[in-house]
Motif scaffolding. Structure first.
Motif, PDB file in Angstrom:
ATOM      1  N   PHE A 191       0.839  -1.201   0.000  1.00 54.26           N
ATOM      2  CA  PHE A 191       0.000   0.000   0.000  1.00 54.26           C
ATOM      3  C   PHE A 191       0.875   1.254   0.000  1.00 54.26           C
ATOM      4  CE2 PHE A 191      -3.009   3.140   1.633  1.00 54.26           C
ATOM      5  CZ  PHE A 191      -4.191   2.774   1.003  1.00 54.26           C
ATOM      6  N   LEU A 249      -2.469   3.216  -6.526  1.00 52.39           N
ATOM      7  CA  LEU A 249      -2.828   1.896  -6.002  1.00 52.39           C
ATOM      8  C   LEU A 249      -3.218   1.002  -7.170  1.00 52.39           C
ATOM      9  CD1 LEU A 249      -4.947   2.918  -2.867  1.00 52.39           C
ATOM     10  CD2 LEU A 249      -2.566   2.161  -2.943  1.00 52.39           C
ATOM     11  N   VAL A 295      -3.005  -5.278  -3.568  1.00 54.64           N
ATOM     12  CA  VAL A 295      -3.301  -4.072  -2.786  1.00 54.64           C
ATOM     13  C   VAL A 295      -4.787  -4.013  -2.462  1.00 54.64           C
ATOM     14  CG1 VAL A 295      -3.299  -1.549  -2.803  1.00 54.64           C
ATOM     15  CG2 VAL A 295      -1.343  -2.800  -3.714  1.00 54.64           C
TER      16      VAL A 295
END
Length: 483
Positions: free
Chosen positions: A179, A201, A206
């Motif tokens: 992250f 992201l 993630v």
């Protein structure tokens, strides 16, 4: 990393202490501490899954380095050594220390062993220095010096250390999950971290972490028993499904895939491969003593911060912030350092990921016995133990980090700058320098200096002055040409 917190546990509020219902209850004082066998078992599982990554990571760190003769340690043997020492130390902590603290090869210390010690000597010599550091730790415990140092830390600074550990394990969770990622030096920027990859992201892993974090927090808010463990198991299943149907380039150290052969026999080839004093012949007595001191300092204070933080989080400290029966905990920790060297897995220390189990309501050594038992099983089922991806386990660290901060920040006297500033520095330096030891050292030094500056030097225990002086010397070692 390795090494290292009062908060409301996500499990239901502790029960009113009841009379022991069994011999197991009496031995571990489960009812007395307001816990249940079910909570302890859940806590043991949660801690294991939160720190199982060490089974893969420690062999990578040690196995990638060479000693002065160009020798490398065997990866399979390192896995066995890592798991064996974690199992032994954690079981010992549960039975003797009776606290929910798990131990394994210390991150940070293993890097020192791999990059500072091994290149100057043989691997048995380097591990011998680790054993010597563990022996010194046990001597400090036997003489009462280690407990005196811990008791010399004022409550406000202890809370700052606990918060620092909370922020540190949160950062560990963010980084390990992907992250947050490090910006490469090639980018020529002073900004060290960024969101995801390239500031964005991206990818299924993630997403698994993000969903796991939301699920964990939602279950905690709903006060669902087993919130952290439920989230870890659920997101592992989700990750396995995603990995089966999508082309995932990388999950990091572990891939959520059912192993073709879940059973592997352990290889104990590195156990006992130690030369206690051989390293001194290679580097000289002064340099050798400094190597032992470096390992000792890191182990000593990483463990101290973790023990105080986990003890506070588990409500094992008294009204003055002291930890009854801590000498047994400290003795096991010293033995763990020495045993890590004896098995060539590097110094073993208390893991901050133990807070994942405490977050499940664990309050006794039974949780450690469960975690140690799982490590014992992992000796033969390592492929299964390493199939839980970090993206499924690290949401627990994020949630527990918040709980630690929420429970401790109110107990610091922010109006007294001689305690507020050191607490602030301790809590921020741990994540910013990625080291529990650095946070403690800077907190200690600033506390001693600020109390002197305020004309309150007599309020500082002698032990605090002594340890602050040791830290000053430790930080000055590179400038003095002693590293």
């Amino acid at each position: 990393m390795s090494t290292t917190a009062a908060a409301k546990a996500p499990a239901p509020e502790p029960q009113v202490p009841q009379e022991p219902s069994s011999g197991l209850d009496r031995f571990f004082r489960i009812s007395e501490r307001g816990s249940t066998v079910a909570r302890e078992v859940r806590g043991g599982f949660a801690t294991f899954f939160a720190m199982a990554y060490i089974i893969v990571l420690n062999p990578i760190i040690l196995g990638s380095a060479k000693d002065m003769y160009g020798h490398q340690l065997d990866s399979g043997q390192l896995v066995t050594a890592t798991v064996l020492t974690a199992a032994f130390s954690t079981l010992l902590m549960g039975v003797i220390g009776n606290v929910p603290i798990a131990l394994a090869a210390g991150l940070g210390v293993n890097t020192v062993v791999a990059l500072q010690l091994a290149p100057r000597m043989s691997w048995p010599d380097a591990m011998g220095m680790v054993v010597l550091a563990g022996i010194v730790v046990m001597l400090l415990v036997a003489t009462g010096l280690r407990e005196r140092v811990m008791n010399a830390v004022p409550v406000g600074l202890r809370k700052g250390i606990a918060i620092g550990i909370g922020l540190f394990i949160m950062l560990i969770g963010l980084v390990d999950s992907g992250f947050v990622s490090r910006i490469p030096d090639a980018a020529h920027t002073t900004v060290p971290l960024q969101l995801g990859t390239g500031g964005h992201l991206l990818g299924w892993p993630v997403l698994v972490f993000a969903l796991g974090t939301l699920l964990t927090l939602a279950l905690i808010i709903r006060k669902v028993p087993g919130a952290i463990l439920i989230s870890i198991v659920a997101m592992t299943v989700v990750a396995m499904v995603i990995n089966a149907v999508a082309d995932i380039p990388s999950w990091g150290l572990t891939t959520p895939k059912w192993p073709g052969n879940p059973v592997e026999p352990p290889d104990f080839g590195l156990v006992g491969e130690v030369s206690l004093f051989g390293g001194f012949a290679k580097v000289g007595y002064l340099t050798g003593a400094l190597f032992v001191f470096t390992v000792l300092l890191s182990c000593f204070f990483d463990a101290m911060g973790t023990i105080l933080g986990v003890g506070d989080e588990a409500k094992l400290t008294d009204k003055d912030g002291n930890f009854p029966g801590i000498n047994k905990v400290l003795l096991v920790d010293g033995l763990a350092v020495a045993s890590g060297g004896a098995t060539s897995s590097s110094a073993t220390t208390c893991f901050v990921e133990s807070t994942a189990g405490v977050g499940e309501g664990a309050r006794t050594g039974l949780a450690s016995v469960v975690t140690g038992g799982l490590f014992s099983v992992a000796l033969f089922l390592t492929p299964l133990a390493t199939m839980v991806p970090s993206q499924a386990a690290t949401p627990a660290l994020l949630a527990v980090g918040f709980l630690i901060l929420a429970g401790s920040v109110k107990d610091i006297d922010w109006a007294d700058y001689t305690i507020a500033v050191p607490a602030f520095l301790a809590m921020t330096m741990m994540p910013f320098t990625y080291s529990i030891t650095n946070g403690i050292g800077i907190g200690f030094i600033s506390f001693s200096v600020l109390r002197l500056a305020a004309g309150r030097g007599r309020e500082v225990p002698v032990a605090m002055y002594a340890v602050s002086a040791i830290f000053v010397f430790y930080y000055a070692m590179p400038a003095l040409g002693l590293t």
